[in-house]
Design a protein around this motif. Structure first.
Motif, PDB file in Angstrom:
ATOM      1  N   GLU A 281       8.050  -6.969   3.878  1.00 45.25           N
ATOM      2  CA  GLU A 281       7.182  -6.039   3.134  1.00 45.25           C
ATOM      3  C   GLU A 281       5.755  -6.021   3.702  1.00 45.25           C
ATOM      4  O   GLU A 281       4.776  -6.194   2.973  1.00 45.25           O
ATOM      5  CB  GLU A 281       7.137  -6.437   1.649  1.00 45.25           C
ATOM      6  N   PRO A 282       5.590  -5.820   5.016  1.00 44.41           N
ATOM      7  CA  PRO A 282       4.254  -5.919   5.606  1.00 44.41           C
ATOM      8  C   PRO A 282       3.309  -4.792   5.227  1.00 44.41           C
ATOM      9  O   PRO A 282       2.109  -4.882   5.460  1.00 44.41           O
ATOM     10  CB  PRO A 282       4.543  -5.890   7.113  1.00 44.41           C
ATOM     11  N   PHE A 283       3.844  -3.693   4.658  1.00 44.56           N
ATOM     12  CA  PHE A 283       3.004  -2.533   4.355  1.00 44.56           C
ATOM     13  C   PHE A 283       2.796  -2.308   2.860  1.00 44.56           C
ATOM     14  O   PHE A 283       2.113  -1.371   2.468  1.00 44.56           O
ATOM     15  CB  PHE A 283       3.637  -1.271   4.955  1.00 44.56           C
ATOM     16  N   ALA A 284       3.375  -3.159   2.030  1.00 50.02           N
ATOM     17  CA  ALA A 284       3.370  -2.912   0.585  1.00 50.02           C
ATOM     18  C   ALA A 284       1.967  -2.852  -0.001  1.00 50.02           C
ATOM     19  O   ALA A 284       1.705  -2.076  -0.918  1.00 50.02           O
ATOM     20  CB  ALA A 284       4.196  -3.987  -0.117  1.00 50.02           C
ATOM     21  N   ALA A 285       1.047  -3.666   0.525  1.00 49.52           N
ATOM     22  CA  ALA A 285      -0.295  -3.736  -0.057  1.00 49.52           C
ATOM     23  C   ALA A 285      -1.294  -2.816   0.644  1.00 49.52           C
ATOM     24  O   ALA A 285      -2.487  -2.851   0.332  1.00 49.52           O
ATOM     25  CB  ALA A 285      -0.799  -5.184  -0.012  1.00 49.52           C
ATOM     26  N   LEU A 286      -0.841  -1.984   1.581  1.00 49.91           N
ATOM     27  CA  LEU A 286      -1.743  -1.154   2.372  1.00 49.91           C
ATOM     28  C   LEU A 286      -1.808   0.268   1.834  1.00 49.91           C
ATOM     29  O   LEU A 286      -0.823   0.794   1.329  1.00 49.91           O
ATOM     30  CB  LEU A 286      -1.271  -1.114   3.832  1.00 49.91           C
ATOM     31  N   ASP A 287      -2.993   0.889   1.976  1.00 56.74           N
ATOM     32  CA  ASP A 287      -3.081   2.293   1.588  1.00 56.74           C
ATOM     33  C   ASP A 287      -2.404   3.139   2.668  1.00 56.74           C
ATOM     34  O   ASP A 287      -2.157   2.665   3.780  1.00 56.74           O
ATOM     35  CB  ASP A 287      -4.539   2.711   1.352  1.00 56.74           C
ATOM     36  N   PRO A 288      -2.067   4.390   2.349  1.00 60.87           N
ATOM     37  CA  PRO A 288      -1.246   5.193   3.263  1.00 60.87           C
ATOM     38  C   PRO A 288      -1.783   5.321   4.674  1.00 60.87           C
ATOM     39  O   PRO A 288      -1.013   5.261   5.644  1.00 60.87           O
ATOM     40  CB  PRO A 288      -1.187   6.555   2.564  1.00 60.87           C
ATOM     41  N   SER A 289      -3.095   5.496   4.851  1.00 62.38           N
ATOM     42  CA  SER A 289      -3.636   5.684   6.198  1.00 62.38           C
ATOM     43  C   SER A 289      -3.514   4.412   7.023  1.00 62.38           C
ATOM     44  O   SER A 289      -3.137   4.449   8.208  1.00 62.38           O
ATOM     45  CB  SER A 289      -5.104   6.127   6.129  1.00 62.38           C
TER      46      SER A 289
END
Length: 260
Positions: free
Chosen positions: A174-182
Motif C-alpha cells: 500500500e505505498p500510495f494509500a497516504a498520498l494525494d492524487p498528484s
C-alpha cells in the motif's frame, strides 16, 4: 528461463489469543506463484485477506509454516537474513513514520550499507548520492531531515531505502494509500521507470484497483488466507471467475462511475 522469484506452497498458521478472549487462528493456505524480472504482480483482497502477511513472509519478517521461496532457482534460507534482506526489499505504506526524525537522510540510507556491505565511507557516500538521484532527488538532500521534506519527497526516500542495496525484488505494501492524487501519480511513474531501468520485479499490494490495473502484469486474489483466483491483469478485470473477484471489480467500477 528460470523465474526471478518462485513461491511454492507457502503456508502460515498462527494462533492468537486476544485479551480475555477465545483463541483465534489465522491460516494462509498454500500460495504458489512465479515472478519474472521486470514483471509486476499485484496482490488483491479485502482487509484481513492475508495480503500484508504474504508480504512479510516474502521479506522474511514472518516465518512460514511450510513451503519455500526460491530466488533465481535457489532456495532463500530464513536463517540467512542478510541474503533475503538484500535481495527482497520493502516499501512501507506510511513513509513519514518509517523515517527516523533524528537522522539525516544520508544517515538513514547509510545504515543498511554499513550493516550489509564492505563499502568504505567514500563509496557509501557515492552510492547514497547515486540512489537519491535515481529517485529524482538531489545529492544535497542527504543532509536533510524528515521534517524538511514534502510528502512526495518522503515517499521518494522510502523508495531510495528500498533500492540502496541493489535488490532484485521490491515488495510495496500500500505505498500510495497516504498520498494525494498528484503525488501518487508521480510515485507510480517513478516506480515504473525504475523497473524499466533496473529490471526489478515488483510485488504490489493495494486496494486501489485503478493503480493495480495500470501497473500490474498479473494478479493474485486473496480472501481469508486463500487464493481464490490468479492470472493476467486484463483477464482478471475483464473475465473474473470467482464471485469474490467479481464483487471487488464491481465495487471499483461503481466508484469510477460515481466519480464521473
Amino acid at each position: 528461463m528460470t523465474p526471478l522469484l518462485t513461491v511454492n506452497n507457502l503456508t502460515y498458521c498462527k494462533k492468537v489469543r486476544p485479551w480475555l478472549g477465545k483463541k483465534e487462528i489465522f491460516r494462509l493456505a498454500p500460495v504458489s506463484f512465479e515472478l519474472k524480472a521486470g514483471e509486476t504482480m499485484a496482490i488483491m483482497g479485502e482487509n484481513g485477506s492475508g495480503k500484508s502477511l504474504l508480504a512479510k513472509l516474502l521479506v522474511g519478517v514472518e516465518r512460514p509454516s511450510g513451503g519455500n521461496i526460491l530466488l533465481n532457482g535457489e532456495a532463500l534460507s530464513h536463517s540467512n537474513k542478510q541474503q533475503r534482506f538484500r535481495a527482497i526489499r520493502m516499501i512501507f505504506q506510511h513513509s513519514k513514520e518509517s523515517l527516523n526524525p533524528a537522522l539525516t537522510l544520508g544517515s538513514l540510507l547509510e545504515e543498511p550499507l554499513i550493516l550489509n556491505t564492505d563499502l568504505d565511507a567514500p563509496s557509501r557516500k557515492k552510492k547514497i548520492e547515486l540512489t537519491l538521484t535515481q529517485v529524482g532527488m538531489l545529492p544535497e538532500h542527504q543532509y536533510f531531515y524528515r521534517h524538511m521534506l514534502s510528502e512526495g519527497q518522503r515517499q521518494r526516500v522510502a523508495v531510495a531505502r528500498a533500492l540502496i542495496l541493489n535488490p532484485q525484488i521490491i515488495v510495496a505494501d500500500e505505498p500510495f494509500a497516504a498520498l494525494d492524487p498528484s503525488v501518487r501519480s508521480q510515485t507510480v511513474n517513478l516506480l515504473m521507470k525504475l523497473q524499466r531501468d533496473l529490471g526489478l520485479g515488483f510485488i504490489f499490494i493495494s486496494h486501489n484497483l485503478g493503480i493495480v490495473r495500470h501497473i500490474s502484469d498479473r494478479i493474485l486474489v486473496l480472501a481469508d488466507g486463500n487464493v481464490v483466483e490468479s492470472g493476467k491483469t486484463d483477464v482478471i478485470f475483464n473475465w473474473p471467475k470467482s464471485e469474490y473477484t467479481q464483487r471487488l471489480i464491481q465495487a471499483y467500477q461503481a466508484l469510477i462511475t460515481r466519480d464521473d
